[in-house]
Design a protein around this motif. Structure first.
Motif, PDB file in Angstrom:
ATOM      1  N   LYS A   1      37.966  48.064  26.757  1.00  0.00           N
ATOM      2  CA  LYS A   1      39.036  49.028  26.463  1.00  0.00           C
ATOM      3  C   LYS A   1      39.936  49.218  27.677  1.00  0.00           C
ATOM      4  O   LYS A   1      41.161  49.238  27.566  1.00  0.00           O
ATOM      5  N   SER A   2      39.300  49.335  28.862  1.00  0.00           N
ATOM      6  CA  SER A   2      40.084  49.546  30.083  1.00  0.00           C
ATOM      7  C   SER A   2      41.023  48.374  30.315  1.00  0.00           C
ATOM      8  O   SER A   2      42.189  48.551  30.665  1.00  0.00           O
ATOM      9  N   PHE A   3      40.491  47.161  30.134  1.00  0.00           N
ATOM     10  CA  PHE A   3      41.316  45.970  30.349  1.00  0.00           C
ATOM     11  C   PHE A   3      42.462  45.911  29.359  1.00  0.00           C
ATOM     12  O   PHE A   3      43.589  45.574  29.721  1.00  0.00           O
ATOM     13  N   ALA A   4      42.158  46.231  28.094  1.00  0.00           N
ATOM     14  CA  ALA A   4      43.210  46.189  27.072  1.00  0.00           C
ATOM     15  C   ALA A   4      44.335  47.157  27.446  1.00  0.00           C
ATOM     16  O   ALA A   4      45.514  46.800  27.430  1.00  0.00           O
ATOM     17  N   VAL A   5      43.960  48.377  27.828  1.00  0.00           N
ATOM     18  CA  VAL A   5      44.983  49.370  28.161  1.00  0.00           C
ATOM     19  C   VAL A   5      45.715  48.993  29.445  1.00  0.00           C
ATOM     20  O   VAL A   5      46.937  49.110  29.537  1.00  0.00           O
ATOM     21  N   LEU A   6      44.955  48.493  30.434  1.00  0.00           N
ATOM     22  CA  LEU A   6      45.584  48.105  31.695  1.00  0.00           C
ATOM     23  C   LEU A   6      46.582  46.969  31.456  1.00  0.00           C
ATOM     24  O   LEU A   6      47.694  46.980  31.993  1.00  0.00           O
ATOM     25  N   GLY A   7      46.194  46.009  30.602  1.00  0.00           N
ATOM     26  CA  GLY A   7      47.085  44.904  30.270  1.00  0.00           C
ATOM     27  C   GLY A   7      48.366  45.416  29.620  1.00  0.00           C
ATOM     28  O   GLY A   7      49.478  45.040  29.989  1.00  0.00           O
TER      29      GLY A   7
END
Lengths: 424, 424
Positions: free
Chosen positions: B227-233
């Protein structure tokens, strides 16, 4: 395009309110996301969104939170509580009245939640020592915290918000609200005397134990306490004279807070950490969401509706605001309600040319006093209930409501009479 | 009256900055206190004070802090670090090289302090296992963190502030700064190799121990990581396109921050409390202090003085800003320095009409890279110093400076050449 903005604003706002009322999601996240969506969907540009944030309100909140956070480290609240219990000679009814007075006073000048957070545990120690049921002691505390908070600009968040929006000063609140608050307080206590006066009996031996408490042990840091009290006195003096000094209330609160941080020698990081940032960000989000509604004209539309409904009659308008705020605040968080009502009242004044002064007092009385209606009506209520529960005494929702709701209605009836007599 | 305000403003500003540099009192407390004093002495009214606060900077900082605070809970930093150490097969120079690259990239996209805070402990475990002096590793990481942070709008507070104050967007920073940052990084690494090549010797046995580390244990929460990666992306995509879709950078960061709070199911209270509120309020205090100086005309006077000195020559001005920023930032906090330079440069552009864009890049390069000069030049440096000390490997002020200062000067020479070739 404009029509789209209107639609988006209403949808985002309604969804956010539903989410807030349902309490399924954390209220800060909802209000922040709602506000950001207003900007992302270009209902309101970012710079414009920031101008809707009422920094006077936030400044007062942050400043007072910092002062209270330092003050509570000193053990001052506990000291006053024990001193009071001894002063009351351990007699239960006297304890209830004396504690009601100090809680009301603390709530008027500091924060309700901090006051009850610090005083409730001491009261439980006292009722344990007296071997009595704590419920009759704590139910009055819930009501007087909300009543006391109504009396001043800094007593309760709705008042801070109203002051920021309407341009009222500290003394305006004292002059207009303190008299009726004192009447409501006295009436409430009289009714409690009728309700609980007879059932409160304690053993003489237990009563004497109270007199053996040593209040001096509670003071953790005498030097810090003196500094706190000096700064607090200076801050309250600043509030009383802020109109004369030509300073706004946030300046006074932040001056007190930063002065205390500078001279107290406490770790600033720690104190700042304890400030309720979630509450502050919740406010920021709400201001922006309501600002977006204003931007697209929804608030103006609602105000026009209200004017045509009341035909511009000030009596009807005051009654609607007072009673709707009271009922709404006894079940819901009063902060989003007040945030929405503020621009509505401003618009109402512009459209109808009505004198809005009584409307502001109606909003303040309704929103602050309404919180006493149920156990979830205000944060301080929830705090007391959860401290009771932790100590093995459950205060049921209905059990509280049987007492709290009628008393809240009585306070609103008194407010109604007061508003009609003085302002209309 | 106006003259009095001028004197008062200069006195408050000077005293506050002296106190900040002396580091005797918490920097946030003193900055806020100074800001409130400006209002109390009516140098500028409260509403005006709130208006000079750059909320685009504040919003961007808060949004990024929320995301980083959630991301660091996942263990991804430790995972990447261990994976890299294994990939380098325990070869010390390769570890330095790869860790420097990771630190630089992470500092560019997140923030320096978090990056250093998370990578330093892993580095220390690795150097302990290899039984090798950790100092060369840590010095390389300090340099890489500050160099990497220079490359993007969100990499380092000075860039965030410059982005907030000007129309320069995420891509402007990337296009104008990242090429030169890459060159400086390569030169720095090359020089570090020359300095440390011969001192990095480890036994074969210890080297093999590195390969036994299990990086998968570092990941605490796989779902949260996704989730963090998706949002950071999404957020970085938002940054690269924010000028095209007409959103400001703070909107993008706050959208990412609140979206991640919503979907991550972490407790928002826990995350919001970890935001560095003292840093945020330090910024707010500085903005008001500098805003007050602007209000009374001091900034304009300084800008005129500077124009007289440089005779409006862009080359002279850019060099002056670059070198002054670098030397100042090596010894003192670069945030107050940049906060003061921003209105000065704006005023310069108004008075002389020259295109000040190169001056912004000079300020950014000087302030960010200058931090490498000494152990107190940037927060990341101070953190590494503190962590090493806890680990009983003292990094002395002079020991660091012998390497850091010359390398900083070289980076500023490269920056000078770059600015001359491309902008002057």
């Amino acid at each position: 395009m404009f029509q789209n903005h209107l639609l988006v604003a209403i949808i985002v706002f309604s969804l956010a309110y539903v989410a807030l009322v349902s309490e399924k999601m954390n209220r800060v996240v909802v209000s922040m996301l709602g506000a950001i969506l207003m900007v992302v969907f270009q209902v309101i540009p970012q710079d414009e969104a920031f101008t809707y944030i009422d920094f006077d309100t936030l400044g007062v909140l942050i400043g007072m939170m910092i002062i209270v956070n330092i003050l509570k480290e000193t053990g001052f609240f506990q000291y006053v509580a024990i001193k009071t219990a001894k002063f009351a000679n351990g007699e239960p009814w006297k304890i209830i009245v004396a504690f009601a007075i100090i809680t009301a006073l603390f709530s008027a000048f500091l924060a309700n939640v901090t006051t009850v957070l610090l005083i409730t545990p001491v009261m439980l120690v006292i009722t344990d020592t007296l071997r009595v049921n704590p419920i009759p002691f704590l139910v009055p505390q819930i009501l007087v915290a909300n009543i006391g908070g109504t009396a001043t600009l800094i007593g309760d968040p709705p008042n801070i918000m109203i002051a920021g929006a309407a341009g009222f000063g500290f003394m305006d609140f004292i002059i207009n609200l303190a008299p009726v608050v004192i009447i409501i307080f006295v009436v409430t206590i009289a009714i409690f005397k009728i309700l609980y006066g007879k059932v409160l009996e304690v053993d003489d031996r237990n009563r004497k134990k109270i007199l053996e408490f040593d209040e001096n042990k509670t003071i953790r840091d005498k030097g810090l306490l003196i500094k706190c009290l000096i700064v607090l006195a200076l801050t309250i003096l600043g509030f009383i004279t802020h109109d004369l000094l030509n300073l706004q209330s946030a300046t006074v609160a932040l001056f007190g807070a930063t002065l205390l941080l500078a001279i107290s020698g406490v770790d600033a990081e720690e104190i700042i950490l304890e400030t309720e940032w979630t509450t502050i960000l919740f406010f920021v989000g709400l201001f922006i969401m309501v600002g977006a509604l204003e931007e697209v004209g929804v608030i103006e539309f609602l105000a026009q509706r209200m004017v045509s409904l009341t035909k511009g009659n000030i009596f009807i308008t005051v009654m609607i605001i007072l009673w709707v705020s009271a009922i709404a605040s006894s079940f819901l968080d009063n902060i989003p309600f007040v945030a929405t009502m503020i621009p509505l009242i401003k618009n109402l004044g512009v459209i109808s040319g009505m004198n809005t002064v009584p409307l502001w007092w109606a909003l303040s009385l309704g929103a602050c006093l309404g919180g006493s209606g149920t156990l979830i009506g205000a944060s301080s209520n929830i705090v007391i209930a959860s401290i009771l529960e932790k100590n093995g005494h459950k205060l049921g929702f209905v059990e509280y409501m049987k007492v709290g709701f009628p008393l809240m209605i009585v306070s609103i009836i008194i407010s109604t009479i007061y508003l009609v007599v003085i302002y209309i | 009256m106006l003259h009095n305000h001028l004197v008062v403003a200069i006195i408050i500003f000077t005293l506050t900055y002296t106190a900040i540099i002396s580091e005797k009192i918490n920097r946030m407390t003193i900055a806020l206190f100074g800001a409130v004093l400006m209002i109390v002495f009516q140098v500028l009214p409260q509403e005006h004070a709130f208006r000079v606060i750059d909320f685009n900077t504040i919003g961007l900082l808060i949004g990024m802090m929320i995301m980083v605070n959630i991301l660091k809970k996942t263990g991804i930093f430790q995972y990447v670090a261990i994976k890299t150490a294994k990939y380098s097969k325990g070869d010390p120079w390769k570890i330095i090289l790869y860790f420097s690259i990771i630190t630089a990239v992470s500092s560019a996209l997140l923030d320096n302090v978090t990056t250093i805070l998370l990578i330093t402990p892993v580095t220390l475990v690795i150097t302990d296992t290899l039984k090798i002096n950790p100092i060369p590793f840590m010095i390389s990481e300090i340099l890489a963190a500050n160099i990497g942070g220079t490359a993007t709008l969100i990499g380092d507070p000075p860039n965030i502030m410059i982005g907030g104050a000007t129309k320069l967007g995420f891509l402007d920073f990337l296009i104008n700064l990242s090429p030169i940052v890459v060159i400086i990084f390569i030169v720095t690494i090359f020089l570090l190799k020359l300095i440390y090549k011969n001192s990095l010797i480890v036994s074969e046995e210890n080297r093999k121990k590195i390969l036994e580390f299990d990086e998968r244990k570092a990941i605490n929460d796989r779902v949260l990581l996704m989730k963090s990666f998706a949002v950071l992306g999404l957020t970085i995509l938002g940054f690269t396109t924010h000028q095209i879709i007409g959103l400001e950078s703070a909107t993008v960061a706050l959208f990412g921050g609140s979206l991640l709070l919503l979907i991550s199911k972490v407790e928002p209270e826990d995350i919001l409390i970890e935001i560095e509120w003292t840093t945020i309020f330090f910024f707010i205090g500085l903005f008001v202090l500098v805003g007050a100086l602007e209000e009374v005309g001091v900034v304009e006077i300084l800008a005129k003085k500077m124009l007289n000195f440089t005779k409006g020559d862009l080359f002279m001005t850019a060099m002056l800003i670059l070198w002054m920023a670098a030397i100042a930032s090596a010894f003192i906090d670069n945030i107050p320095f940049v906060a003061t330079m921003i209105p000065l440069i704006k005023s310069l552009s108004m008075i002389s009409g020259i295109d000040v864009t190169p001056l912004w890049w000079a300020l950014s390069l000087g302030a960010c890279l200058g931090g490498n000069g000494t152990l107190v030049g940037a927060s990341a440096n101070v953190i590494v110093g503190g962590m090493l000390e806890k680990n009983k490997n003292k990094l002395a002020f002079l020991e660091y400076m012998k390497i850091g200062f010359p390398l900083m000067i070289i980076s500023i020479i490269i920056a000078s050449i770059y600015l001359i070739i491309f902008y002057v």
